[in-house]
Design a protein around this motif. Structure first.
Motif, PDB file in Angstrom:
ATOM      1  N   PHE A 169       5.525   6.061  34.073  1.00  0.00           N
ATOM      2  CA  PHE A 169       4.808   7.322  34.255  1.00  0.00           C
ATOM      3  C   PHE A 169       3.643   7.380  33.276  1.00  0.00           C
ATOM      4  O   PHE A 169       3.792   7.042  32.098  1.00  0.00           O
ATOM      5  N   CYS A 209       0.174   9.982  32.247  1.00  0.00           N
ATOM      6  CA  CYS A 209      -0.457  11.280  32.446  1.00  0.00           C
ATOM      7  C   CYS A 209      -1.686  11.373  31.552  1.00  0.00           C
ATOM      8  O   CYS A 209      -1.590  11.231  30.335  1.00  0.00           O
ATOM      9  N   ASN A 269       6.279  18.039  34.114  1.00  0.00           N
ATOM     10  CA  ASN A 269       5.463  17.612  32.975  1.00  0.00           C
ATOM     11  C   ASN A 269       4.079  18.251  33.015  1.00  0.00           C
ATOM     12  O   ASN A 269       3.603  18.800  32.011  1.00  0.00           O
ATOM     13  N   ASP A 270       3.424  18.175  34.173  1.00  0.00           N
ATOM     14  CA  ASP A 270       2.061  18.688  34.278  1.00  0.00           C
ATOM     15  C   ASP A 270       2.018  20.201  34.067  1.00  0.00           C
ATOM     16  O   ASP A 270       1.130  20.721  33.373  1.00  0.00           O
ATOM     17  N   ILE A 309       2.375   7.768  38.937  1.00  0.00           N
ATOM     18  CA  ILE A 309       3.652   7.070  38.885  1.00  0.00           C
ATOM     19  C   ILE A 309       3.482   5.764  39.631  1.00  0.00           C
ATOM     20  O   ILE A 309       3.210   5.758  40.826  1.00  0.00           O
ATOM     21  N   ARG A 347       8.802  12.478  41.357  1.00  0.00           N
ATOM     22  CA  ARG A 347       8.001  13.628  41.781  1.00  0.00           C
ATOM     23  C   ARG A 347       8.378  14.878  40.985  1.00  0.00           C
ATOM     24  O   ARG A 347       7.514  15.642  40.567  1.00  0.00           O
ATOM     25  N   SER A 383       6.975  14.614  37.377  1.00  0.00           N
ATOM     26  CA  SER A 383       5.523  14.742  37.339  1.00  0.00           C
ATOM     27  C   SER A 383       5.094  16.200  37.416  1.00  0.00           C
ATOM     28  O   SER A 383       4.236  16.653  36.638  1.00  0.00           O
ATOM     29  N   SER A 415      -1.643  12.907  36.734  1.00  0.00           N
ATOM     30  CA  SER A 415      -0.478  12.047  36.524  1.00  0.00           C
ATOM     31  C   SER A 415      -0.426  10.944  37.567  1.00  0.00           C
ATOM     32  O   SER A 415      -0.916  11.090  38.689  1.00  0.00           O
TER      33      SER A 415
END
Length: 211
Positions: A204, A206, A167-168, A189, A161, A164, A187
């Motif tokens: 992962f 995205c 990254n986003d 997972i 979590r 994610s 994204s």
């Protein structure tokens, strides 16, 4: 083994001795953000840790280019979310926007000044590798103009979590800086992967779109 890092369950490694690492610049940015925005600042964060070893870990001097155990940083997201009366994801998102702004005006300034959105997004996994030291490597693939797929194998599930959200948020920030508009990031997972250092890992993925 726990899949959470919020101190409600025993930590998988002693603070400071975990095998998954992040550069000190991330810790420095975190402490600066907490000092500026969180009620009570860093002292309140330190008091918020249930495990005194985590508070002790945060009192060391962090060097920007040195590697440090990432687990205390992720746990602190839960502590700071309570401190700020918000959710873990909301705190990490705001904190990541702050870090991205610091990096865009600093260590990534020249790269972003000359790069197109496509160049930026395909280089993002390489930029991430300058920050995090995980077992699996990140990859980026341009599918068509304005569409890229980012992926990472063997991401430790306990960081799913957190990674994610980071990254986003970071991807959106660097794309907008490079001139992209209408950025849309989704994204996912899923799919258990091989165990890493005795912990379950996931894959992962995205999807990034922009105009």
């Amino acid at each position: 083994m726990t899949t959470l890092l919020d101190e409600t369950q025993p930590l998988p490694f002693e603070p400071g001795k975990g095998p998954f690492r992040i550069k000190g610049v991330a810790y420095m940015g975190h402490l600066e953000y907490v000092a500026q925005t969180a009620p009570g600042g860093v002292e309140a964060m330190l008091r918020g840790f249930r495990d005194p070893r985590l508070a002790e870990f945060f009192q060391q001097r962090f060097l920007p280019a040195s590697w440090y155990d990432i687990i205390p940083l992720v746990v602190s997201g839960h502590v700071c979310a309570r401190q700020c009366s918000t959710t873990f994801s909301s705190f990490v998102r705001a904190r990541s926007k702050f870090q991205a702004a610091l990096d865009i005006s600093g260590i990534h300034r020249f790269l972003l000044k000359l790069a197109s959105p496509a160049m930026v997004i395909t280089r993002l996994p390489a930029l991430q590798s300058q920050y995090i030291d995980f077992h699996g490597r990140g990859e980026a693939q341009m599918i068509e103009p304005g569409l890229a797929i980012l992926s990472r194998a063997q991401l430790p599930q306990i960081f799913g979590r957190w990674f994610s959200v980071v990254n986003d948020t970071y991807a959106e920030a660097v794309l907008v800086t490079a001139g992209a508009q209408n950025v849309l990031i989704r994204s996912d997972i899923s799919m258990p992967d091989k165990h890493v250092h005795g912990l379950p890992s996931v894959q992962f993925r995205c999807e990034v779109r922009w105009d």
